[in-house]
Design a protein around this motif. Structure first.
Motif, PDB file in Angstrom:
ATOM      1  N   MET A 157       9.031 -11.199   2.442  1.00 27.13           N
ATOM      2  CA  MET A 157       7.831 -11.102   2.879  1.00 27.13           C
ATOM      3  C   MET A 157       7.428  -9.613   2.586  1.00 27.13           C
ATOM      4  O   MET A 157       5.981  -9.195   2.688  1.00 27.13           O
ATOM      5  CB  MET A 157       7.774 -11.367   4.488  1.00 27.13           C
ATOM      6  CG  MET A 157       7.869 -13.064   4.559  1.00 27.13           C
ATOM      7  SD  MET A 157       6.628 -13.687   3.592  1.00 27.13           S
ATOM      8  CE  MET A 157       7.527 -15.616   3.628  1.00 27.13           C
ATOM      9  N   GLY A 158       8.090  -8.636   2.461  1.00 31.33           N
ATOM     10  CA  GLY A 158       7.824  -7.218   1.997  1.00 31.33           C
ATOM     11  C   GLY A 158       7.123  -7.138   0.785  1.00 31.33           C
ATOM     12  O   GLY A 158       6.245  -6.837   0.714  1.00 31.33           O
ATOM     13  N   TRP A 159       7.661  -8.122  -0.156  1.00 32.56           N
ATOM     14  CA  TRP A 159       7.152  -8.183  -1.574  1.00 32.56           C
ATOM     15  C   TRP A 159       5.895  -8.803  -1.498  1.00 32.56           C
ATOM     16  O   TRP A 159       4.790  -8.549  -2.013  1.00 32.56           O
ATOM     17  CB  TRP A 159       7.973  -8.820  -2.371  1.00 32.56           C
ATOM     18  CG  TRP A 159       9.020  -7.941  -3.252  1.00 32.56           C
ATOM     19  CD1 TRP A 159      10.247  -8.092  -2.653  1.00 32.56           C
ATOM     20  CD2 TRP A 159       8.924  -7.020  -3.985  1.00 32.56           C
ATOM     21  NE1 TRP A 159      11.187  -7.067  -3.367  1.00 32.56           N
ATOM     22  CE2 TRP A 159      10.148  -6.380  -4.135  1.00 32.56           C
ATOM     23  CE3 TRP A 159       7.738  -6.424  -4.675  1.00 32.56           C
ATOM     24  CZ2 TRP A 159      10.574  -5.371  -5.007  1.00 32.56           C
ATOM     25  CZ3 TRP A 159       8.144  -5.493  -5.684  1.00 32.56           C
ATOM     26  CH2 TRP A 159       9.272  -5.019  -5.829  1.00 32.56           C
ATOM     27  N   SER A 160       5.640 -10.027  -0.517  1.00 34.58           N
ATOM     28  CA  SER A 160       4.617 -10.840  -0.256  1.00 34.58           C
ATOM     29  C   SER A 160       3.295  -9.844   0.193  1.00 34.58           C
ATOM     30  O   SER A 160       2.122  -9.877  -0.185  1.00 34.58           O
ATOM     31  CB  SER A 160       4.817 -11.795   0.675  1.00 34.58           C
ATOM     32  OG  SER A 160       3.615 -12.649   1.013  1.00 34.58           O
ATOM     33  N   MET A 161       3.837  -8.949   1.174  1.00 35.64           N
ATOM     34  CA  MET A 161       2.769  -8.012   1.805  1.00 35.64           C
ATOM     35  C   MET A 161       2.332  -7.092   0.809  1.00 35.64           C
ATOM     36  O   MET A 161       0.970  -6.479   1.037  1.00 35.64           O
ATOM     37  CB  MET A 161       3.185  -7.509   3.251  1.00 35.64           C
ATOM     38  CG  MET A 161       3.225  -8.367   4.262  1.00 35.64           C
ATOM     39  SD  MET A 161       4.198  -7.514   5.756  1.00 35.64           S
ATOM     40  CE  MET A 161       4.151  -9.081   6.441  1.00 35.64           C
ATOM     41  N   MET A 162       3.197  -6.533  -0.011  1.00 39.47           N
ATOM     42  CA  MET A 162       2.934  -5.538  -1.219  1.00 39.47           C
ATOM     43  C   MET A 162       1.928  -6.249  -1.970  1.00 39.47           C
ATOM     44  O   MET A 162       0.873  -5.708  -2.393  1.00 39.47           O
ATOM     45  CB  MET A 162       4.018  -4.914  -1.810  1.00 39.47           C
ATOM     46  CG  MET A 162       4.954  -4.015  -1.113  1.00 39.47           C
ATOM     47  SD  MET A 162       6.066  -3.012  -1.948  1.00 39.47           S
ATOM     48  CE  MET A 162       7.219  -4.321  -1.821  1.00 39.47           C
ATOM     49  N   GLY A 163       1.959  -7.491  -2.197  1.00 41.62           N
ATOM     50  CA  GLY A 163       1.144  -8.215  -3.213  1.00 41.62           C
ATOM     51  C   GLY A 163      -0.084  -8.346  -2.384  1.00 41.62           C
ATOM     52  O   GLY A 163      -1.244  -8.252  -3.110  1.00 41.62           O
ATOM     53  N   GLY A 164      -0.310  -8.622  -1.294  1.00 40.17           N
ATOM     54  CA  GLY A 164      -1.256  -8.775  -0.535  1.00 40.17           C
ATOM     55  C   GLY A 164      -2.112  -7.625  -0.491  1.00 40.17           C
ATOM     56  O   GLY A 164      -3.427  -7.750  -0.520  1.00 40.17           O
ATOM     57  N   ILE A 165      -1.551  -6.414  -0.139  1.00 37.79           N
ATOM     58  CA  ILE A 165      -2.257  -5.044  -0.475  1.00 37.79           C
ATOM     59  C   ILE A 165      -2.711  -4.742  -1.649  1.00 37.79           C
ATOM     60  O   ILE A 165      -4.024  -4.688  -1.833  1.00 37.79           O
ATOM     61  CB  ILE A 165      -1.301  -4.030   0.085  1.00 37.79           C
ATOM     62  CG1 ILE A 165      -0.655  -4.195   1.804  1.00 37.79           C
ATOM     63  CG2 ILE A 165      -2.087  -2.476  -0.226  1.00 37.79           C
ATOM     64  CD1 ILE A 165       0.183  -3.482   1.999  1.00 37.79           C
TER      65      ILE A 165
END
Length: 442
Positions: A157-165
């Motif tokens: 989810m850390g990677w997911s949030m970076m993708g979201g940003i």
């Protein structure tokens, strides 16, 4: 008190983050669709908000239908490449191409344009599910302990949030400065394949089906699509997951409208989005720590209750209150972070317990059904947003909206999500899906 078996060795960081990096690509697509597709269909494609909501509903309903089927098919896949990875590798390029196609102009009008947009969304949703369902079902194979499942999903989810940003900032920037939605969609589509393929490489050799006696294999073949709903712990996880993710869908789709028509500051879309996502990303260590101290379900309850208070606050922000909205965006971060990590960390606990009890691998069925439930709830939430805006008298493409539209936006973004999140918090605290092994031994 019985003794606990020794915990397995933690996964190497290279595997944990090698697995998680695919979530960067998934988040690019998911964030773009959740935040901007309704806005594109209404103000870019010129569809009535209710009709645009119906297009999203069709795509989500199809997504919901295909997810359990894909989960069941992946459970039965046996190849030299693995169980889940062949699906992911095969769907990567179609996924990227169809995402880019979502944002291209359609030389039709009225219902024909809506039908074409709906068909494209259905095809995109099929490719999306062919990646996300087997990707999620890899988690129980990679992480075999209660705490490791939290760690690997925190990395994911850390990677997911970076993708979201990344998508949340770059997508509107490309739209405003470099040629509109078609170019923005094409550029985002080009960013999708590499992280997914890196994940497939990092997990090679680990995507192995468990050995099953013939009788158990036959029992799995006879399982119905709805059989996983008979597992009470799974139903509890699904309830907790749906409450949070339907709220995320509402928040995501309404933020562009909220910023433009309530804050009267369209340029603040990127900062507000970044405030939420960066705060959520930075809160992940706190979420993981709290889950270790309180157990996952109690940490989730705390996060959802705090998030409910923030949603009420967004509705109370006065017109033009940009600073207050930014502060509340930061405060929403821990709740959004908990919603991203903890349901996905709870589900593999349920899968592992089911496998131990029945001796067969149904991870794909569980992940497919959870995605089905999430997509159905999200579809209804997005459809409700479109209908609510239409009933309030939203005027497509108009810079100035009637006062009742502004009121409707505040109600839709605040009151109903807050009620749902408060109910989820109560359910999580009082009805845990699966307790930690040491707690169950007491």
């Amino acid at each position: 008190m019985t003794s606990m078996p020794p915990a397995p060795a933690p996964l190497p960081a290279s595997v944990r983050h090698g697995y998680g990096v695919a979530a960067f690509s998934i988040a690019i697509a998911n964030t773009s669709v959740m935040f901007f597709l309704l806005k594109f269909l209404v103000d870019g494609a010129g569809l009535n908000p209710a009709l645009a909501g119906s297009v999203l509903l069709v795509g989500k309903v199809w997504d919901a239908v295909i997810d359990p089927l894909l989960g069941r098919w992946t459970d039965r896949t046996r190849t030299a490449w693995g169980v889940r990875r062949p699906w992911i590798i095969g769907a990567t390029i179609p996924f990227a191409l169809l995402f880019a196609l979502l944002w291209q102009p359609i030389p039709l009008t009225g219902w024909a344009r809506a039908a074409a947009a709906g068909l494209t969304l259905v095809l995109y949703s099929t490719a999306y599910s062919a990646i996300t369902v087997p990707y999620g079902a890899l988690t129980p194979v990679l992480a075999t302990s209660y705490d490791e499942r939290t760690r690997i999903n925190t990395a994911r989810m850390g990677w997911s949030m970076m993708g979201g940003i990344f998508a949340g900032i770059l997508m509107p920037e490309l739209f405003h400065s470099a040629g509109g939605w078609p170019l923005a969609g094409a550029v985002m589509g080009l960013c999708i394949p590499l992280p997914i393929l890196l994940m497939a490489w990092a997990t090679r050799g680990r995507d192995v089906a468990p050995a099953e006696p013939e009788a158990q294999a036959q029992a799995q073949a006879q399982d119905g699509l709805l059989d996983v709903l008979k597992v009470p712990a799974f139903r509890r996880v699904a309830l907790l997951f749906v409450g949070a993710w339907s709220t995320i869908a509402v928040l995501s789709s309404l933020i562009p409208f909220y910023v433009e028509h309530h804050l009267h500051a369209p340029k603040m879309l990127d900062p507000l989005f970044a405030a939420i996502q960066i705060s959520a990303l930075l809160s992940l260590p706190l979420v993981g720590w709290l889950a270790g101290k309180l157990q996952k379900h109690r940490a989730y309850a705390v996060g959802m209750l705090a998030w409910a208070a923030v949603m009420i606050g967004l509705g109370l922000v006065p017109t033009g209150g940009v600073t207050a909205a930014l502060v509340l965006g930061v405060l929403a971060g821990p709740g959004v972070g908990a919603a991203h990590v903890l349901p996905w960390a709870m589900l593999p606990d349920v899968v592992a317990a089911d496998q131990q009890e029945h001796g067969r691998d149904r991870a794909g069925a569980f992940y497919g059904m959870l995605t089905f439930i999430e997509q159905a709830a999200t579809a209804l939430a997005l459809q409700s947003v479109g209908i609510g805006l239409a009933l309030a008298g939203y005027q497509e493409g108009a810079a100035q909206q009637p006062e009742q539209v502004q009121t409707a936006i505040r109600l839709l973004i605040a009151v109903f999500p807050a009620i749902i999140l408060a109910g989820v918090a109560w359910a999580a605290w009082n009805h845990p899906p699966q307790e930690a092994p040491e707690a169950a031994q007491r």
